[in-house]
Design an enzyme around this catalytic site. Structure first.
Site, mmCIF file in Angstrom:
data_model
loop_
_atom_site.group_PDB
_atom_site.id
_atom_site.type_symbol
_atom_site.label_atom_id
_atom_site.label_comp_id
_atom_site.label_asym_id
_atom_site.label_seq_id
_atom_site.Cartn_x
_atom_site.Cartn_y
_atom_site.Cartn_z
ATOM 1 N N LYS A 209 -3.090 -8.828 -1.447
ATOM 2 C CA LYS A 209 -2.354 -8.624 -0.202
ATOM 3 C C LYS A 209 -2.318 -9.872 0.669
ATOM 4 O O LYS A 209 -1.337 -10.117 1.373
ATOM 5 C CB LYS A 209 -2.949 -7.443 0.570
ATOM 6 C CG LYS A 209 -2.717 -6.113 -0.138
ATOM 7 C CD LYS A 209 -3.156 -4.941 0.711
ATOM 8 C CE LYS A 209 -2.839 -3.622 0.022
ATOM 9 N NZ LYS A 209 -3.215 -2.455 0.840
ATOM 10 N N LYS B 160 3.581 0.341 -11.324
ATOM 11 C CA LYS B 160 3.374 1.725 -10.941
ATOM 12 C C LYS B 160 4.423 2.151 -9.919
ATOM 13 O O LYS B 160 5.003 1.321 -9.198
ATOM 14 C CB LYS B 160 1.972 1.923 -10.371
ATOM 15 C CG LYS B 160 1.703 1.230 -9.050
ATOM 16 C CD LYS B 160 0.278 1.528 -8.577
ATOM 17 C CE LYS B 160 0.002 0.877 -7.225
ATOM 18 N NZ LYS B 160 -1.377 1.172 -6.747
ATOM 19 N N LYS C 248 6.067 3.599 -3.062
ATOM 20 C CA LYS C 248 6.963 3.919 -1.949
ATOM 21 C C LYS C 248 7.635 2.670 -1.394
ATOM 22 O O LYS C 248 8.723 2.731 -0.827
ATOM 23 C CB LYS C 248 6.178 4.623 -0.842
ATOM 24 C CG LYS C 248 7.037 5.402 0.139
ATOM 25 C CD LYS C 248 6.171 6.199 1.073
ATOM 26 C CE LYS C 248 7.024 7.078 1.990
ATOM 27 N NZ LYS C 248 7.677 8.167 1.263
#
Length: 374
Positions: free
Chosen positions: A160, A240, A243
């Protein structure tokens, strides 16, 4: 945590003390004979039977991957353990920039989704993390027992922080908050995905370090790994389902209409072989559909492949889409019903937070005493 579930190695070393001695202690305390307790009485002790804790970030309505990979098992765990807590972890959410109004909506949408999926607020404690201040205080105390190199090597920080070039202090230390979430309730079992195992190991290490420093108090939580494989993106089966995927056709959301579900699955990436087989390495796209089919139909992968015998991938996509629609339609309708009464959702979360505080307060009181605050 979670299912952006969220779902929760090396040792977490304290920044003071004899490191060699600490390493020896941790090695000894990894004994498989160590006993674990769970649950929480009013006096801060753990009753027998086990306690489950998990959290999910408030990203709004979950997607199919969240449901099959985490939420289904959350529902079943309610009947397997006497004490279960599920938290909407909004403190974790703000490690990334958030629109304040949207965050409030997403918290209630997540609550509605969890209820619609089968979380029972009478059986489990469902609450909003930020409404139980003990999480933040315990996180600070545990942070003072954690070394910076230990956090720096956790995989999600690497990922991140690279995405944003420079991560915040909150993003850097959120695994400590995650450990505090778990230990605050003396949890013994934590349902996690494979990508969260290292963060759970941090919680285990911090429990050992605290116990060594201040006396035996925290049980070491164990991982409950989901037996369901990760659902992959419908457009890129090497990733994967997410959203945040910029390709809207890649993700099936729990509130998608039947037509949208059919369209997304019909356009899912497969290959040029018409027969349906299961081989994730060679045929990841078709194998992803087989996994989805097996999960929503409640059958094995082998049974799903047998059902597909004689069908080409085009017709099999329709079969999978129909199965997904049948499974998600009742959930979609219940989410929409619950969304219509925001006051009910707010009252339910407030009651859950009150119940959570009743469990957390005596634990933190004892922690403060052992640390020397009172």
């Amino acid at each position: 945590m979670l299912a952006t579930v969220v779902s929760y190695s090396k040792m977490a070393l304290p920044i003071r003390g004899n490191v060699k001695y600490l390493l020896q202690f941790i090695q000894k305390s990894r004994s498989p004979k160590r006993l674990f307790c769970a649950g929480q009485c009013a006096d801060g002790k753990e009753p027998p039977g086990g306690r489950v804790f998990s959290g999910i970030q408030p990203t709004g309505v979950p997607h199919l991957g969240n449901y099959l990979g985490a939420l289904e098992s959350w529902v079943s765990l309610q009947n397997q353990y006497p004490s279960v807590l599920y938290s909407i972890v909004d403190l974790h959410a703000i490690t990334q920039p958030q629109d304040q109004a949207l965050l409030r909506v997403n918290i209630l949408d997540m609550a509605a989704s969890l209820l619609a999926c089968g979380i029972n607020p009478e059986t489990s404690i469902l609450f909003q993390q930020s409404q139980v201040s003990e999480h933040a205080e315990l996180s600070w105390i545990l942070g003072c027992l954690t070394s910076m190199p230990r956090l720096r090597h956790l995989p999600q920080w690497k990922m991140k922080s690279k995405q944003r070039n420079e991560g915040s202090v909150g993003l850097y230390t959120y695994p400590v908050l995650q450990a505090a979430d778990i230990l605050l309730y003396k949890s013994t079992h934590v349902p996690v995905g494979e990508d969260q195992v290292q963060h759970l190991e941090l919680a285990q290490d911090l429990a050992r370090i605290f116990n060594n420093t201040y006396g035996d108090f925290f049980p070491e939580p164990r991982a409950l790994l989901s037996s369901t494989r990760k659902v992959k993106s419908l457009r890129d089966p090497s990733s994967k389902m997410s959203k945040s995927d910029p390709q809207k056709m890649a993700t099936v959301n729990l509130t998608d209409s039947p037509d949208d579900i059919v369209l997304k699955i019909r356009r899912s990436v497969t290959d040029f072989t018409s027969e349906v087989t299961f081989d994730p390495e060679v045929r990841p796209g078709v194998s992803n559909l087989v996994l989805i089919h097996a999960a929503v139909a409640g059958c094995t992968v082998e049974e799903a492949v047998a059902w597909a015998k004689g069908l080409d991938t085009g017709k099999y996509k329709q079969l999978v889409a129909d199965a997904v629609v049948q499974r998600l339609t009742p959930i979609k309708e219940e989410i929409e019903r619950l969304r219509g009464d925001r006051g009910h959702l707010e009252r339910l979360l407030a009651h859950g937070a009150q119940r959570a505080r009743e469990l957390a307060a005596p634990v933190l009181k004892e922690v403060r005493h052992r640390v020397g605050f009172c």
